[in-house]
Every structure is written in structure tokens, then in C-alpha cells.
Design a protein around this motif. Structure first.
Motif, PDB file in Angstrom:
ATOM      1  N   ILE A   1      18.161  85.777 117.219  1.00 38.79           N
ATOM      2  CA  ILE A   1      18.627  86.558 118.374  1.00 38.79           C
ATOM      3  C   ILE A   1      19.509  87.717 117.935  1.00 38.79           C
ATOM      4  O   ILE A   1      19.399  88.832 118.454  1.00 38.79           O
ATOM      5  CB  ILE A   1      19.373  85.647 119.371  1.00 38.79           C
ATOM      6  CG1 ILE A   1      18.383  84.705 120.059  1.00 38.79           C
ATOM      7  CG2 ILE A   1      20.129  86.473 120.421  1.00 38.79           C
ATOM      8  CD1 ILE A   1      19.024  83.603 120.876  1.00 38.79           C
ATOM      9  N   ILE A   2      20.381  87.481 116.933  1.00 45.14           N
ATOM     10  CA  ILE A   2      21.259  88.571 116.488  1.00 45.14           C
ATOM     11  C   ILE A   2      20.608  89.431 115.405  1.00 45.14           C
ATOM     12  O   ILE A   2      21.186  90.433 114.985  1.00 45.14           O
ATOM     13  CB  ILE A   2      22.636  88.051 116.003  1.00 45.14           C
ATOM     14  CG1 ILE A   2      22.488  87.097 114.809  1.00 45.14           C
ATOM     15  CG2 ILE A   2      23.385  87.382 117.157  1.00 45.14           C
ATOM     16  CD1 ILE A   2      23.837  86.638 114.249  1.00 45.14           C
ATOM     17  N   GLY A   3      19.420  89.032 114.965  1.00 48.76           N
ATOM     18  CA  GLY A   3      18.652  89.887 114.060  1.00 48.76           C
ATOM     19  C   GLY A   3      18.737  89.573 112.585  1.00 48.76           C
ATOM     20  O   GLY A   3      18.245  90.345 111.758  1.00 48.76           O
ATOM     21  N   VAL A   4      19.331  88.433 112.230  1.00 51.96           N
ATOM     22  CA  VAL A   4      19.498  88.081 110.816  1.00 51.96           C
ATOM     23  C   VAL A   4      18.234  87.396 110.299  1.00 51.96           C
ATOM     24  O   VAL A   4      17.751  86.437 110.894  1.00 51.96           O
ATOM     25  CB  VAL A   4      20.719  87.149 110.621  1.00 51.96           C
ATOM     26  CG1 VAL A   4      20.781  86.629 109.182  1.00 51.96           C
ATOM     27  CG2 VAL A   4      21.997  87.883 110.977  1.00 51.96           C
ATOM     28  N   GLU A   5      17.739  87.887 109.169  1.00 54.00           N
ATOM     29  CA  GLU A   5      16.542  87.309 108.560  1.00 54.00           C
ATOM     30  C   GLU A   5      16.854  86.546 107.280  1.00 54.00           C
ATOM     31  O   GLU A   5      16.092  85.650 106.893  1.00 54.00           O
ATOM     32  CB  GLU A   5      15.517  88.411 108.269  1.00 54.00           C
ATOM     33  CG  GLU A   5      15.021  89.128 109.523  1.00 54.00           C
ATOM     34  CD  GLU A   5      14.004  90.203 109.221  1.00 54.00           C
ATOM     35  OE1 GLU A   5      13.702  90.421 108.018  1.00 54.00           O
ATOM     36  OE2 GLU A   5      13.514  90.844 110.171  1.00 54.00           O
ATOM     37  N   LYS A   6      17.955  86.884 106.606  1.00 52.14           N
ATOM     38  CA  LYS A   6      18.280  86.259 105.323  1.00 52.14           C
ATOM     39  C   LYS A   6      19.465  85.325 105.476  1.00 52.14           C
ATOM     40  O   LYS A   6      20.520  85.706 106.008  1.00 52.14           O
ATOM     41  CB  LYS A   6      18.609  87.327 104.279  1.00 52.14           C
ATOM     42  CG  LYS A   6      18.968  86.776 102.890  1.00 52.14           C
ATOM     43  CD  LYS A   6      17.790  86.054 102.248  1.00 52.14           C
ATOM     44  CE  LYS A   6      18.125  85.628 100.828  1.00 52.14           C
ATOM     45  NZ  LYS A   6      17.000  84.912 100.175  1.00 52.14           N
ATOM     46  N   LYS A   7      19.292  84.077 104.997  1.00 53.21           N
ATOM     47  CA  LYS A   7      20.353  83.078 105.101  1.00 53.21           C
ATOM     48  C   LYS A   7      20.481  82.335 103.781  1.00 53.21           C
ATOM     49  O   LYS A   7      19.497  82.004 103.125  1.00 53.21           O
ATOM     50  CB  LYS A   7      20.018  82.080 106.216  1.00 53.21           C
ATOM     51  CG  LYS A   7      21.012  80.952 106.371  1.00 53.21           C
ATOM     52  CD  LYS A   7      20.474  79.875 107.298  1.00 53.21           C
ATOM     53  CE  LYS A   7      19.380  79.066 106.640  1.00 53.21           C
ATOM     54  NZ  LYS A   7      18.968  77.890 107.444  1.00 53.21           N
ATOM     55  N   TYR A   8      21.737  82.092 103.393  1.00 57.79           N
ATOM     56  CA  TYR A   8      22.046  81.208 102.269  1.00 57.79           C
ATOM     57  C   TYR A   8      22.757  79.998 102.861  1.00 57.79           C
ATOM     58  O   TYR A   8      23.563  80.143 103.773  1.00 57.79           O
ATOM     59  CB  TYR A   8      22.965  81.893 101.256  1.00 57.79           C
ATOM     60  CG  TYR A   8      22.405  83.160 100.657  1.00 57.79           C
ATOM     61  CD1 TYR A   8      21.608  83.133  99.520  1.00 57.79           C
ATOM     62  CD2 TYR A   8      22.692  84.400 101.231  1.00 57.79           C
ATOM     63  CE1 TYR A   8      21.105  84.305  98.965  1.00 57.79           C
ATOM     64  CE2 TYR A   8      22.190  85.575 100.688  1.00 57.79           C
ATOM     65  CZ  TYR A   8      21.395  85.526  99.553  1.00 57.79           C
ATOM     66  OH  TYR A   8      20.897  86.677  99.014  1.00 57.79           O
ATOM     67  N   GLU A   9      22.477  78.834 102.345  1.00 63.50           N
ATOM     68  CA  GLU A   9      23.112  77.650 102.933  1.00 63.50           C
ATOM     69  C   GLU A   9      23.432  76.612 101.858  1.00 63.50           C
ATOM     70  O   GLU A   9      22.560  76.226 101.081  1.00 63.50           O
ATOM     71  CB  GLU A   9      22.208  77.043 103.999  1.00 63.50           C
ATOM     72  CG  GLU A   9      22.902  76.002 104.863  1.00 63.50           C
ATOM     73  CD  GLU A   9      22.121  75.720 106.140  1.00 63.50           C
ATOM     74  OE1 GLU A   9      22.235  76.510 107.095  1.00 63.50           O
ATOM     75  OE2 GLU A   9      21.388  74.723 106.160  1.00 63.50           O
ATOM     76  N   ALA A  10      24.677  76.182 101.813  1.00 62.13           N
ATOM     77  CA  ALA A  10      25.111  75.108 100.931  1.00 62.13           C
ATOM     78  C   ALA A  10      25.301  73.849 101.771  1.00 62.13           C
ATOM     79  O   ALA A  10      25.166  73.884 103.001  1.00 62.13           O
ATOM     80  CB  ALA A  10      26.408  75.480 100.221  1.00 62.13           C
ATOM     81  N   ASN A  11      25.633  72.769 101.125  1.00 60.62           N
ATOM     82  CA  ASN A  11      25.831  71.516 101.854  1.00 60.62           C
ATOM     83  C   ASN A  11      27.145  70.861 101.437  1.00 60.62           C
ATOM     84  O   ASN A  11      27.190  69.674 101.123  1.00 60.62           O
ATOM     85  CB  ASN A  11      24.655  70.566 101.607  1.00 60.62           C
ATOM     86  CG  ASN A  11      24.632  69.419 102.608  1.00 60.62           C
ATOM     87  OD1 ASN A  11      25.134  69.552 103.728  1.00 60.62           O
ATOM     88  ND2 ASN A  11      24.068  68.295 102.213  1.00 60.62           N
ATOM     89  N   PHE A  12      28.214  71.649 101.437  1.00 59.33           N
ATOM     90  CA  PHE A  12      29.527  71.095 101.160  1.00 59.33           C
ATOM     91  C   PHE A  12      29.936  70.190 102.325  1.00 59.33           C
ATOM     92  O   PHE A  12      29.457  70.364 103.452  1.00 59.33           O
ATOM     93  CB  PHE A  12      30.545  72.218 100.949  1.00 59.33           C
ATOM     94  CG  PHE A  12      30.250  73.075  99.755  1.00 59.33           C
ATOM     95  CD1 PHE A  12      30.307  72.544  98.469  1.00 59.33           C
ATOM     96  CD2 PHE A  12      29.905  74.415  99.892  1.00 59.33           C
ATOM     97  CE1 PHE A  12      30.026  73.323  97.349  1.00 59.33           C
ATOM     98  CE2 PHE A  12      29.632  75.209  98.784  1.00 59.33           C
ATOM     99  CZ  PHE A  12      29.687  74.653  97.508  1.00 59.33           C
ATOM    100  N   PRO A  13      30.814  69.203 102.099  1.00 59.40           N
ATOM    101  CA  PRO A  13      31.133  68.218 103.143  1.00 59.40           C
ATOM    102  C   PRO A  13      31.956  68.795 104.294  1.00 59.40           C
ATOM    103  O   PRO A  13      32.920  69.521 104.084  1.00 59.40           O
ATOM    104  CB  PRO A  13      31.917  67.141 102.384  1.00 59.40           C
ATOM    105  CG  PRO A  13      32.501  67.853 101.203  1.00 59.40           C
ATOM    106  CD  PRO A  13      31.492  68.895 100.823  1.00 59.40           C
TER     107      PRO A  13
END
Length: 223
Positions: free
Chosen positions: A60-72
Motif C-alpha cells: 500500500i505504501i509502495g515498498v517493494e524491497k524488504k530485509y527481515e531478521a528474526n531477533f527475539p
């Protein structure tokens, strides 16, 4: 310019800078979002479709690139600081980030604080590694129901000095994106209600002399 928005949890990016992100993209900039705690397992009313909610909100806001970690979740203070910094540094290098938007360091949410501290350290990457250009800009954002709830009177609380005019359509888009995150919004007078978000945008606009705005505290800006 390449912007990297580094946040602790899914939804922080929209709460803090959703309309600004959309405006930056509309103006021809590139924006990626890096999320430190992808699962947000400790969240009250955790959505069973959080990944799908997140994808819809970013779209919806137009972001196509995402990085994601899994810290607690709500335990980022138990993770070695270096690990947090190195994740952000990897995002900076991969995205070739020129500017970063992140949490304010005196936020009441500990994950937000840890994210801010890690960003501050990562922003000096250019001094430690050849070939990485210095960032041109670092902005702290405000996340309603966290930033303004800081009780530490010894800290420098969020003091906006940089405003982005978003207009009525900007705040409407922000609320639409937040509605994609199930269980995040609350009834008025909670800070994460539609009325409160519109009121905050109107107030920040009044401060800046414009029609609705999102507010930031500029840590530094280079020409």
C-alpha cells in the motif's frame, strides 16, 4: 536517493513514517524496509497472518524491497549488540543506502531503543570499511504509543526538527496501510486510533506551517 527504514517490528514502519515513505517513492526515491523482529511473537493479539499483513501494508505504501531478521521480540537487549549492528550493516551495503530512518533512542519500547543504538553504530560503517560511502542523512521517527510514552526524564526525548508535509491523502493512506495489520489499531483515545493519528498529523502540520505532516528528529544531514 536510496532510503533504508530500519524498524524493530512489523507495523513500526507505517506508524512512524508510512506517509513519508510513500511520498519519497512517489518523488522518485528508492525505499527499502529492514525489520529486526520479523515474528513479533510477544505481541498482544498477534495476527496469525502477520507475514501477509506486512506484505499488504508495504504494498500500500509502495515498498517493494524488504530485509527481515528474526531477533527475539522484547528481548533484543539479550542479543549481542554486534549481531544487531552487523545485520543493519549488511542491509546498508546491499541496498547501497544513502539515508536511514529509524526509531528515536529514548523510546519506551526496549526493542526500539536497541534498534536505534544499532543503527547509530552501523551508520559509522564508512569509517570502518573501504568502499562504503558515508550516509547523507539519519532521521529518528516517532511511533505513537511508544515514543511519547518515554518516562525517562534524564534522556533527551523526541524533539522534532524536520517535517514532511503529507496532506490529507497521506494520512488516509497511512491509516489504510495500518488497517492491513490485524490487531494493531485501537479505538479512540488510544494513540493508535484513526482519530489520534489524524490529530497527530494535523498537529505536526501546524508546527511546521503546512497541511498535515509526519515529524522527525534529524540526527545529521550532509550535503
Amino acid at each position: 536517493m536510496n532510503y533504508l527504514v530500519v524498524v524493530a517490528h512489523p507495523d513500526d514502519e507505517v506508524l512512524g513514517a508510512g506517509a513519508t515513505i510513500h511520498k519519497l517513492i512517489e518523488e522518485g526515491n528508492k525505499v527499502a524496509v529492514a525489520i529486526m523482529v520479523g515474528q513479533a511473537a510477544a505481541r498482544k493479539d498477534l495476527s496469525s497472518t502477520l507475514s501477509e499483513d506486512e506484505a499488504e501494508a508495504l504494498s500500500i505504501i509502495g515498498v517493494e524491497k524488504k530485509y527481515e531478521a528474526n531477533f527475539p521480540n522484547i528481548k533484543m537487549n539479550t542479543v549481542p549488540h554486534l549481531e544487531l549492528v552487523q545485520f543493519i550493516e549488511s542491509c546498508i551495503e546491499d541496498w547501497k543506502a544513502e539515508a536511514i530512518i529509524t526509531h528515536h533512542p529514548s523510546d519506551t519500547n526496549n526493542d526500539h531503543v536497541m534498534t536505534s543504538y544499532a543503527v547509530q553504530a552501523a551508520s559509522r560503517l564508512f569509517q570502518r570499511k573501504e568502499g562504503v560511502p558515508a550516509l547523507k542523512e539519519l532521521l529518528y521517527m516517532e511511533v505513537p504509543s511508544s515514543t511519547e510514552w518515554s518516562f525517562d526524564t534524564s534522556a533527551n526525548r523526541f524533539t522534532p526538527n524536520f517535517f514532511v508535509e503529507i496532506g490529507k491523502e497521506g494520512i488516509e493512506l497511512k491509516i489504510k496501510a495500518l488497517s492491513a495489520y490485524k490487531g494493531v489499531m485501537r479505538p479512540y483515545p488510544h494513540p493508535r486510533s484513526n482519530e489520534a493519528l489524524e490529530g497527530l498529523a494535523a498537529y505536526r502540520g501546524v508546527q511546521a506551517g503546512c497541511n498535515y505532516a509526519e515529524a522527525f528528529e534529524c540526527a545529521f544531514k550532509r550535503r
